[in-house]
Motif scaffolding. Structure first.
Motif, PDB file in Angstrom:
ATOM      1  N   ILE A 343       1.900   3.948   3.293  1.00 11.59           N
ATOM      2  CA  ILE A 343       1.736   3.296   1.984  1.00 11.59           C
ATOM      3  C   ILE A 343       0.756   2.134   2.091  1.00 11.59           C
ATOM      4  CG2 ILE A 343       2.917   1.892   0.240  1.00 11.59           C
ATOM      5  CD1 ILE A 343       5.400   3.657   0.747  1.00 11.59           C
ATOM      6  N   ASN A 344       0.907   1.310   3.125  1.00 12.06           N
ATOM      7  CA  ASN A 344       0.011   0.170   3.304  1.00 12.06           C
ATOM      8  C   ASN A 344      -1.423   0.612   3.592  1.00 12.06           C
ATOM      9  OD1 ASN A 344       1.552  -2.219   2.863  1.00 12.06           O
ATOM     10  ND2 ASN A 344       2.621  -1.878   4.796  1.00 12.06           N
ATOM     11  N   LYS A 345      -1.575   1.679   4.343  1.00 12.55           N
ATOM     12  CA  LYS A 345      -2.920   2.207   4.588  1.00 12.55           C
ATOM     13  C   LYS A 345      -3.573   2.642   3.281  1.00 12.55           C
ATOM     14  CE  LYS A 345      -2.547   3.816   9.387  1.00 12.55           C
ATOM     15  NZ  LYS A 345      -2.543   5.008  10.276  1.00 12.55           N
ATOM     16  N   GLU A 349      -7.021   1.157   1.612  1.00 10.75           N
ATOM     17  CA  GLU A 349      -8.163   2.036   1.344  1.00 10.75           C
ATOM     18  C   GLU A 349      -8.526   2.088  -0.130  1.00 10.75           C
ATOM     19  OE1 GLU A 349      -6.839   5.689   3.000  1.00 10.75           O
ATOM     20  OE2 GLU A 349      -7.035   5.007   5.091  1.00 10.75           O
ATOM     21  N   SER A 350      -7.534   1.983  -1.011  1.00  7.76           N
ATOM     22  CA  SER A 350      -7.797   2.080  -2.448  1.00  7.76           C
ATOM     23  C   SER A 350      -8.029   0.710  -3.091  1.00  7.76           C
ATOM     24  CB  SER A 350      -6.617   2.771  -3.153  1.00  7.76           C
ATOM     25  OG  SER A 350      -5.420   2.021  -2.980  1.00  7.76           O
ATOM     26  N   LYS A 358     -11.877  -4.316   4.611  1.00  7.96           N
ATOM     27  CA  LYS A 358     -10.864  -3.278   4.781  1.00  7.96           C
ATOM     28  C   LYS A 358     -10.611  -2.988   6.265  1.00  7.96           C
ATOM     29  CE  LYS A 358     -11.570  -0.985   0.328  1.00  7.96           C
ATOM     30  NZ  LYS A 358     -11.895   0.276  -0.364  1.00  7.96           N
ATOM     31  N   ASP A 359     -11.665  -3.059   7.059  1.00  2.00           N
ATOM     32  CA  ASP A 359     -11.504  -2.851   8.496  1.00  2.00           C
ATOM     33  C   ASP A 359     -10.648  -3.949   9.103  1.00  2.00           C
ATOM     34  OD1 ASP A 359     -12.257  -1.487  11.028  1.00  2.00           O
ATOM     35  OD2 ASP A 359     -13.229  -3.410  11.443  1.00  2.00           O
ATOM     36  N   MET A 360     -10.879  -5.200   8.662  1.00  2.00           N
ATOM     37  CA  MET A 360     -10.079  -6.325   9.143  1.00  2.00           C
ATOM     38  C   MET A 360      -8.624  -6.169   8.714  1.00  2.00           C
ATOM     39  SD  MET A 360      -8.608  -9.387   7.893  1.00  2.00           S
ATOM     40  CE  MET A 360      -9.596  -9.826   6.465  1.00  2.00           C
ATOM     41  N   GLU A 361      -8.401  -5.761   7.463  1.00  2.00           N
ATOM     42  CA  GLU A 361      -7.035  -5.563   6.969  1.00  2.00           C
ATOM     43  C   GLU A 361      -6.330  -4.451   7.730  1.00  2.00           C
ATOM     44  OE1 GLU A 361      -7.589  -4.856   2.822  1.00  2.00           O
ATOM     45  OE2 GLU A 361      -7.597  -6.987   2.302  1.00  2.00           O
TER      46      GLU A 361
END
Length: 414
Positions: A343-345, A349-350, A358-361
Motif C-alpha cells: 500500500i505504501n509503495k 508511486e502514485s 520518490k526514490d528517497m521516499e
C-alpha cells in the motif's frame, strides 16, 4: 561569554515555576544568550518551547516563531498570555484589520512573541512589517521540513533564508526538531546558512516506552484484544487513510469505546472539538491520521497503536513518542501485515513529486519495513537510525522479550 546558571534557574522558576531544566534545555538557552545560532534535536515532550521562550524573555526585541500548525501556534500563544507574557499569532482566517492590529501592537512593543506559519514569510506586507520590527530571534519549529532529504519537506520552509536576508539586521536563529538523521541535520544547517550553529542533541531514547511490532492477519481483532486488556487507559490509534480512520472509529464505537475521529477531511470545528475532548480526558481514544498530534500536550497517553505501518521511521518515532510524556510506562504498538508495504509503495508511486523524491521516499520506506521485520532490539534499531549508539538489548521491546523467551526455551530444551 559565560552565562550565569543561577540566573537561568531563577528565571525558569519565575516564569514557569520549574526548579530544574530538562536534558539539553540549559545548554540551548545558554547558546542563544551568547549570540550563537543553535540546532536543537529534542525528543517529543522534551520541552523545546522553553528553549526559545526563556532566552527571549531575557533579550530585548521580538521573537518570531515559525510553526507549521495553527493549533500549535494558538496553544503556545495562549499559554504565554496566561503567564502574563505578551504573545500573539497570525492565521490565514484573520481579516486584514485583525492582522493589522496585531502587527501594530508588535511594532509598539506590546507583544514579545509573534507566531506565524512559514507561508506568511512570503507575504510582501509581512516582509515590510518585519523590516520595521526589531526581530532579535527567529525560532524555527519542525526544522526538518527545510530539508529536501527529510520525510516532510515543505517548500514554504525552503524560503525562510530569503526572508531572513531581506531583514536589515540578521537575527539569531534557533532551529528545533524532534526527529532528524545526521544527513537531515547537515541539510538544515546548510540551507539555513547557520554553519556556526551549535548542535545540541538531548538524546532520542525514551526508556519508559515499550515498543512492539505485532505481525497479525486480523488487525481489528488484534486491536480489540489489546484494548480489552487496557480498559480505562487513554491512547491514540493512527491509521494511514481517512477511510480507515472512519472504519476503525465505527468499530470501536460499536464495541462501546469512547472513541472519536480526527483527519483533515473533517471541519475545523469538529477537529478542534474532538481534540479538546481527548486532551481534557473526556474521551478515551482518538483515531487519527498523521494530521493529529503535532504540538498536542497530553502527558497521560498510555498507548499509541499504529493500525498501519507509516512510510518512514521519523514519522513513526514522532507519533509513537506522544505516549508517556509524563515519564510513566507506556506502550507503542505497530500492527503489521505484508500488505502495508504494498500500500505504501503504491502511495509513493502514485503521489506527487519528482523521481528523485520518490526514490528517497522508497528508501525511507525500506528502512521502515526493515524495522517491522528485524529480529534485533527495536529500540537499538531506531536509535542507530538517528545516529546514536545503543545497547545491544534494551529489555523493553518485543524483540528483546522474544529473545528472552527463546533463550529459556533452549535452556529447558523446549
Amino acid at each position: 561569554m559565560q552565562i550565569d546558571s543561577a540566573l537561568l534557574h531563577r528565571a525558569l522558576k519565575y516564569y514557569y515555576g520549574y526548579e530544574e531544566f530538562r536534558a539539553g534545555q540549559e545548554a540551548i538557552i545558554s547558546t542563544i544568550l551568547t549570540g550563537q545560532p543553535v540546532l536543537a534535536v529534542l525528543p517529543t515532550g522534551a520541552g523545546k518551547s522553553i528553549c526559545f521562550q526563556l532566552p527571549s524573555l531575557l533579550l530585548k526585541g521580538i521573537t518570531l516563531v515559525v510553526s507549521p500548525l495553527i493549533s500549535l501556534m494558538k496553544d503556545q500563544a495562549e499559554n504565554l498570555s496566561k503567564r502574563g507574557i505578551r504573545a500573539a499569532y497570525l492565521e490565514s482566517g484573520m481579516t486584514s484589520n485583525e492582522a493589522g492590529k496585531i502587527l501594530y501592537d508588535v511594532l509598539q512593543g506590546r507583544c514579545k512573541f509573534l507566531y506565524v506559519a512559514p507561508e506568511r514569510l512570503q507575504n510582501p506586507q509581512f516582509v515590510k512589517f518585519a523590516q520595521q520590527a526589531r526581530i532579535t530571534l527567529i525560532a524555527i519549529d519542525e526544522a526538518h521540513c527545510v530539508s529536501q532529504w527529510g520525510r516532510s519537506f515543505r517548500k514554504d520552509y525552503y524560503n525562510i533564508p530569503g526572508f531572513i536576508k531581506a531583514l536589515p539586521h540578521k537575527p539569531l536563529i534557533a532551529a528545533f526538531t524532534a526527529t532528524a538523521t545526521p544527513e537531515v541535520r547537515l541539510d538544515i544547517v546548510e540551507h539555513l546558512e547557520i554553519h556556526e550553529a551549535k548542535l545540541v542533541i538531548s538524546g532520542f531514547d525514551r526508556p519508559n516506552l515499550y515498543f512492539e511490532v505485532k505481525r497479525v492477519a486480523d488487525k481489528d481483532r488484534s486491536l480489540l484484544d489489546y484494548l480489552a486488556q487496557h480498559k480505562g487507559e487513554c491512547g491514540i490509534v493512527y491509521c494511514s487513510t481517512r477511510a480507515k480512520v472512519e472504519g476503525v472509529t465505527k468499530l470501536l464505537q460499536e464495541q462501546h469505546y469512547q472513541a472519536l475521529r480526527y483527519h483533515a477531511g473533517l471541519t475545523a470545528e469538529e477537529r478542534r472539538s474532538n481534540q479538546s475532548l481527548f486532551v481534557e480526558g473526556k474521551v478515551q481514544i482518538i483515531v487519527a491520521t498523521n494530521a493529529f498530534g503535532m504540538g498536542i500536550d497530553k502527558p497521560d497517553v498510555r498507548f499509541v497503536i499504529h493500525y498501519n505501518m507509516p512510510k518512514d521511521i521519523e514519522s513513526y518515532y514522532q507519533e509513537a513518542g506522544r505516549a508517556g510524556r509524563d515519564g510513566k510506562p507506556s506502550e507503542c504498538i505497530l500492527l503489521y501485515s505484508r500488505s502495508d508495504l504494498q500500500i505504501n509503495k503504491y502511495l509513493i508511486e502514485s503521489g506527487e513529486g519528482c523521481a528523485a523524491t520518490k526514490d528517497m521516499e522508497a528508501k525511507l520506506l525500506e528502512r521502515m519495513s526493515t524495522y517491522c521485520n528485524t529480529s534485533v532490539c527495536l529500540r537499538r534499531y531506531m536509535l542507530e537510525y538517528f545516529g546514536e549508539t545503543a545497547a545491544h538489548k534494551c529489555s523493553n521491546c518485543s524483540n528483546c522479550h522474544k529473545g528472552k523467551q527463546e533463550n529459556w526455551r533452549r535452556f529447558f530444551g523446549i
